[in-house]
Every structure is written in C-alpha cells, then in structure tokens.
Design a protein around this motif. Structure first.
Motif, PDB file in Angstrom:
ATOM      1  N   ALA A  60      -3.073   5.442   1.077  1.00  0.00           N
ATOM      2  CA  ALA A  60      -3.708   5.758  -0.250  1.00  0.00           C
ATOM      3  C   ALA A  60      -2.513   7.113  -0.418  1.00  0.00           C
ATOM      4  O   ALA A  60      -2.297   6.991  -1.381  1.00  0.00           O
ATOM      5  N   ASP A  61      -3.218   8.172   0.312  1.00  0.00           N
ATOM      6  CA  ASP A  61      -2.831   8.845   0.115  1.00  0.00           C
ATOM      7  C   ASP A  61      -1.575   9.597  -0.969  1.00  0.00           C
ATOM      8  O   ASP A  61      -1.323  10.221  -1.025  1.00  0.00           O
ATOM      9  N   THR A  62      -0.471   8.611   0.338  1.00  0.00           N
ATOM     10  CA  THR A  62       0.141   8.947  -0.333  1.00  0.00           C
ATOM     11  C   THR A  62       1.107   8.838  -1.141  1.00  0.00           C
ATOM     12  O   THR A  62       2.229   8.678  -1.228  1.00  0.00           O
ATOM     13  N   LYS A  63       0.853   7.248  -1.317  1.00  0.00           N
ATOM     14  CA  LYS A  63       1.324   6.549  -2.012  1.00  0.00           C
ATOM     15  C   LYS A  63       1.145   7.401  -3.599  1.00  0.00           C
ATOM     16  O   LYS A  63       1.564   7.419  -4.691  1.00  0.00           O
ATOM     17  N   GLN A  64      -0.381   8.069  -3.849  1.00  0.00           N
ATOM     18  CA  GLN A  64      -0.814   9.010  -4.402  1.00  0.00           C
ATOM     19  C   GLN A  64      -0.076   9.996  -4.920  1.00  0.00           C
ATOM     20  O   GLN A  64       0.387  10.249  -6.301  1.00  0.00           O
ATOM     21  N   HIS A 111       0.366   4.017  -8.471  1.00  0.00           N
ATOM     22  CA  HIS A 111      -0.322   4.393  -6.642  1.00  0.00           C
ATOM     23  C   HIS A 111      -1.341   3.259  -6.643  1.00  0.00           C
ATOM     24  O   HIS A 111      -1.938   2.938  -5.489  1.00  0.00           O
ATOM     25  N   GLU A 112      -0.990   2.017  -7.551  1.00  0.00           N
ATOM     26  CA  GLU A 112      -2.204   0.536  -6.730  1.00  0.00           C
ATOM     27  C   GLU A 112      -1.485  -0.576  -6.204  1.00  0.00           C
ATOM     28  O   GLU A 112      -1.833  -1.615  -5.905  1.00  0.00           O
ATOM     29  N   ILE A 113       0.527   0.204  -6.696  1.00  0.00           N
ATOM     30  CA  ILE A 113       0.870  -1.184  -6.643  1.00  0.00           C
ATOM     31  C   ILE A 113       1.055  -1.017  -4.506  1.00  0.00           C
ATOM     32  O   ILE A 113       1.107  -0.362  -3.942  1.00  0.00           O
ATOM     33  N   PRO A 114       1.080  -1.998  -3.852  1.00  0.00           N
ATOM     34  CA  PRO A 114       0.896  -2.411  -2.294  1.00  0.00           C
ATOM     35  C   PRO A 114       1.741  -1.241  -1.745  1.00  0.00           C
ATOM     36  O   PRO A 114       1.126  -1.448  -0.823  1.00  0.00           O
ATOM     37  N   LEU A 174       6.725  13.116   2.922  1.00  0.00           N
ATOM     38  CA  LEU A 174       7.805  11.902   3.980  1.00  0.00           C
ATOM     39  C   LEU A 174       7.151  12.590   5.361  1.00  0.00           C
ATOM     40  O   LEU A 174       7.608  11.287   6.001  1.00  0.00           O
ATOM     41  N   ASN A 175       7.230  13.638   5.919  1.00  0.00           N
ATOM     42  CA  ASN A 175       6.559  14.091   6.990  1.00  0.00           C
ATOM     43  C   ASN A 175       8.732  13.686   7.616  1.00  0.00           C
ATOM     44  O   ASN A 175       8.895  13.685   8.437  1.00  0.00           O
TER      45      ASN A 175
END
Ligand SMILES: Cc1cc2nc3c(=O)[nH]c(=O)nc-3n(C[C@H](O)[C@H](O)[C@H](O)COP(=O)(O)O)c2cc1C
Length: 214
Positions: A60-64, A111-114, A174-175
């Motif tokens: 979730a955090d990375t998507k955000q 951010h809600e897309i899986p 994304l490191n």
C-alpha cells in the motif's frame, strides 16, 4: 501458464486490447500476475541480453508513492488539456475527452488498483542516458506481451509512463540500483468498464509497398 487459459486467439486479442484505466480494487490472484510476467518474459531483446526486470507492486505505501508521482506527471501533462482536450484527425473531441476523463480517474484511484507493474531494464553497469534510450527497444516488446496476456485473461491494464518522469524519485521508491531504469508502469486489475475494439488509422494511410509515396 496457470490453469486459467483463455480461448481468445492472438488476432482477437490484439484488436481488442484497449488501454483499460478504470479498474476494480479487488485483488488479482498471484498466479495470474505471474502469468503476465511470464508472458512478458517470452519477448525478444536486442542481442538476447534479457535485461528486462519486472516489479509487481502490491504494497500500500509503495503504491501510494507511485500514485503521487503519477499525479504530478498527469497534472503537468493535462494542464493544457483539461478544459480543452482538442481532437486529432483520428480521434474526435468526444473520444479524446473520454480518454482524458479516464486518465483523471486513474490518477485519483491509482493507489487502490491491486497491482502496479513496473517494467525495468537492468544494464549490469551504471545506466547512461544513451543506454536508457536504447533500452526502449528491448523493454516494449515485453510490455506489449504483458498487455496482450492481460487482455486474454480478461484483466484490465494500460501502459503508462507519466509516473516515471522523475527518475531519481522512482529509483528511491523502488530501491533500483544505478544499473536499472524504469520504463513503464502498468496498472493491472479487473476492469470496471467494458472491453471493446481498438480504433486505429486505416491501412491506406499507414502502409506502402516498396517505397513511400503520398
Ligand atoms: C509510450 C506510451 C506511453 C503512455 N503513457 C501513458 C500514461 O502515462 N498515462 C496513460 O493514461 N496512458 C498512457 N499511455 C496509453 C495511451 O494513451 C494509449 O495506449 C492510447 O491512447 C491508445 O489507447 P487505446 O489502446 O485504448 O486505443 C501510453 C502509451 C504508450 C505506448
């Protein structure tokens, strides 16, 4: 491939593979996500270097963070278009407005897309601008394979790049080591809209035999 093989033929899939931006937040099974990456991995690469790398972001955090980068890119892109999307010879004002509306929907729901799939290249050495430019030819065949596989599995997906304008911020999010570069962000999920055929210029406009002529 997992069990969920599709009956769509390759031509049907190509002709019906529209960018699907409105996606449900329902999770996509990991087996299907693996199928997508496996399909992408079958694509050719220059000198068969196989430098493509794929990151499936579900956290979730990375998507955000990616959604925020996308918001910045989209807002800059849309600023001149939002009130007047214009038209192209092959895309009416109505259709263009629908596309802009879908881009705005995607911006607000990213951010809600899986799953947000990031297509990267690893060059095995610090990536120069020249290496990154040439890497395009070896990553996009895999991206298109992925899009076709998603369509064949009735998953919605779209190729996007606007989130990746700030290379340093993307690498931090994304490191990514300095040998890697990100080329596309492909949101994947179950479609909220309906699939339909793509609309493209006619062959008469884009095809000549032997030499170019007007
Ligand atoms: C190189 C490339 C970059 C793109 N970048 C974005 C993007 O950042 N955001 C987006 O919503 N769509 C993006 N798209 C999707 C295009 O807008 C879409 O493929 C085009 O409008 C055709 O749509 P259709 O296949 O539904 O007809 C991109 C496509 C490509 C090939």
């Amino acid at each position: 491939m997992s069990e969920s093989t599709s009956q769509m033929g390759v031509f049907d899939t190509m002709y019906n593979c529209r960018a699907m931006r409105r996606l449900d937040s329902r999770e996509v099974p990991e087996t299907l996500l693996r199928d997508l990456i496996s399909a992408a991995n079958q694509a050719p690469s220059g000198s068969n270097t196989q430098g493509a790398r794929w990151i499936v972001v579900r956290d979730a955090d990375t998507k955000q963070q990616l959604a925020e980068l996308n918001r910045q890119g989209v807002d800059t892109y849309l600023a001149p278009l939002i009130d007047n999307p214009g038209s192209l010879s092959h895309q009416s004002g109505d259709k263009r407005k629908r596309m802009v509306d879908a881009v705005v929907w995607q911006r607000d729901h990213m951010h809600e897309i899986p799953a947000l799939i990031i297509a990267c290249m690893d060059f095995g050495a610090p990536a120069t601008n020249d290496m990154i430019a040439r890497g395009n030819g070896s990553i996009w065949p895999g991206i298109q394979n992925l899009l076709l596989a998603a369509r064949a599995l009735d998953l919605g997906a779209a190729p996007t790049t606007l989130a990746l304008n700030d290379r340093k911020a993307v690498a931090e999010t994304l490191n990514l080591p300095d040998s890697m570069a990100a080329y596309a962000l492909i949101p994947v999920g179950y479609p909220l809209g309906t699939f339909g055929p793509v609309s493209r210029k006619p062959l008469e406009e884009i095809l000549r035999f032997d030499k170019w002529s007007d």
